[in-house]
Design an enzyme around this catalytic site. Structure first.
Site, PDB file in Angstrom:
ATOM      1  N   TYR A  65     -15.142  23.547 111.202  1.00 18.78           N
ATOM      2  CA  TYR A  65     -14.170  22.355 110.924  1.00 18.78           C
ATOM      3  C   TYR A  65     -12.861  22.818 111.434  1.00 18.78           C
ATOM      4  CZ  TYR A  65     -17.685  19.736 108.516  1.00 18.78           C
ATOM      5  OH  TYR A  65     -18.847  18.936 108.458  1.00 18.78           O
ATOM      6  N   LYS A 112     -18.221  32.577  77.044  1.00 22.22           N
ATOM      7  CA  LYS A 112     -17.478  31.618  77.199  1.00 22.22           C
ATOM      8  C   LYS A 112     -17.825  31.273  78.947  1.00 22.22           C
ATOM      9  CE  LYS A 112     -13.048  33.413  78.103  1.00 22.22           C
ATOM     10  NZ  LYS A 112     -11.611  33.617  77.977  1.00 22.22           N
TER      11      LYS A 112
END
Length: 360
Positions: free
Chosen positions: A254, A34
């Site tokens: 940042y 999956k």
């Protein structure tokens, strides 16, 4: 020159499947694929697992992709189907479905199918997510056995929420409860996920569902794959794209969240959350360059990460390879530094990353 690349080691993948069979020698292995095979590439990974006894996916689109890729092994839908209109698709593609809800059972009973389908009845023994309640088991099981749309063998399964912790006795309670519920049946049983395979041999029974361990990652708390003789399948790598000198007091990235305590050198690497690297990786999370560990500094940005290489600017150059996780740096360790789990890191690798399959 490729930058962000996920190098997938097929020989390690096959080794890990063999390791699962070695740990649970009396069980068939359901390879769980999956979420794009946990970020490794759904169809390609399936094509390389010829020794698996069956495949398991979460949803029908994943199963259809496997059939489109030429895979003919049994495929089990772990979440089952979601609409009665799915049933002819299951039949046409020889998919096996989990049944965990009254609506699914009613849809099967009311359908007009040309042939019966294979069903796995899921019992909720304590996960409290999917599955029929223990007191509902007899009724569901009887109705499935009597339904002409269901093949005679009704496989039985459950799921463990705490198997990653062998000090937690709840898994043993589940094993005992499930065994008492299904006593008197002669159906195939499937309890163990990867953590169940490694930590709970009493849960192996007829089938095991090997997921994370196939990719070389430990499903157990505070452990790494190597502790179970597993080999990492994914090596996430990139390149140094710049060398930057900074001095004491300079703020990096940042928000200027990291302030340089003394003059140093940074390697700027082409990797960021746009590639799936965790944005919340803490200061000092390691990467490996030329066999040596260095810590990241500043904020992880979309495309780049800064790495403090100290006085090694002459040793490290633009174009050098950087391992973000892999054989030299367990993904479990990076996940811990980011306050998450390795499943999330593997599944979050984005389409911008190139895939290279090697050692076939």
């Amino acid at each position: 020159m490729r930058l962000a690349t996920a190098e997938i080691n097929i020989s390690a993948l096959r080794y890990n499947l063999a390791r699962a069979k070695e740990i649970a020698p009396s069980s068939k292995v359901m390879a769980v694929l999956k979420a794009n095979a946990y970020g490794h590439g759904l169809v390609k990974i399936a094509q390389c697992l010829s020794d698996a006894d069956a495949f398991a996916v979460a949803r029908i689109d994943e199963a259809l992709a496997l059939r489109a890729g030429g895979l003919t092994k049994p495929i089990i839908l772990l979440e089952g189907f979601f609409d009665p209109s799915d049933l002819p698709i299951l039949l046409a593609n020889n998919f096996e479905t989990v049944v965990h809800d009254e609506s699914q059972l009613a849809a099967i009973e009311q359908s007009n199918l040309e042939m019966p389908i294979s069903v796995w009845l899921k019992v909720d023994t304590g996960m409290h997510r999917l599955g029929v309640e223990p007191e509902q088991f007899d009724s569901f099981y009887r109705r499935l056995k009597q339904c002409d749309n269901v093949k005679p063998a009704v496989n039985l399964m459950t799921h463990f929420p705490c198997a990653d912790d062998t000090s937690n006795h709840f898994t043993q309670i589940q094993i005992d409860l499930f065994s008492s519920i299904v006593s008197g049946t002669k159906e195939a049983l499937c309890l163990a996920n990867s953590a169940g395979v490694i930590g709970w041999p009493d849960a192996h029974f007829d089938w095991v569902r090997s997921g994370l361990m196939l990719y070389g990652v430990s499903p157990m708390l505070d452990q790494i794959g190597a502790e179970h003789q597993l080999q990492p399948v994914m090596r996430l790598k990139t390149r140094v794209i710049a060398i930057k000198q900074v001095v004491e007091g300079d703020r990096v990235g940042y928000g200027g969240r990291w302030q340089c305590p003394k003059q140093t050198t940074l390697a700027i690497v082409a990797m960021g959350y746009g590639d799936g690297y965790p944005r919340h990786a803490k200061q000092g999370t390691p990467v490996v360059i030329k066999g040596q560990r260095y810590g990241i500094v500043g904020s992880v940005s979309m495309d780049m990460i800064s790495v403090d290489i100290g006085s090694n600017e002459a040793h490290i150059q633009v174009g050098d390879e950087v391992e973000m996780w892999g054989p030299s740096l367990p993904v479990e360790e990076v996940a811990h530094c980011a306050g998450t789990i390795p499943y999330e890191l593997l599944c979050n690798v984005t389409p911008r990353v190139s895939y290279e399959y090697c050692n076939e």
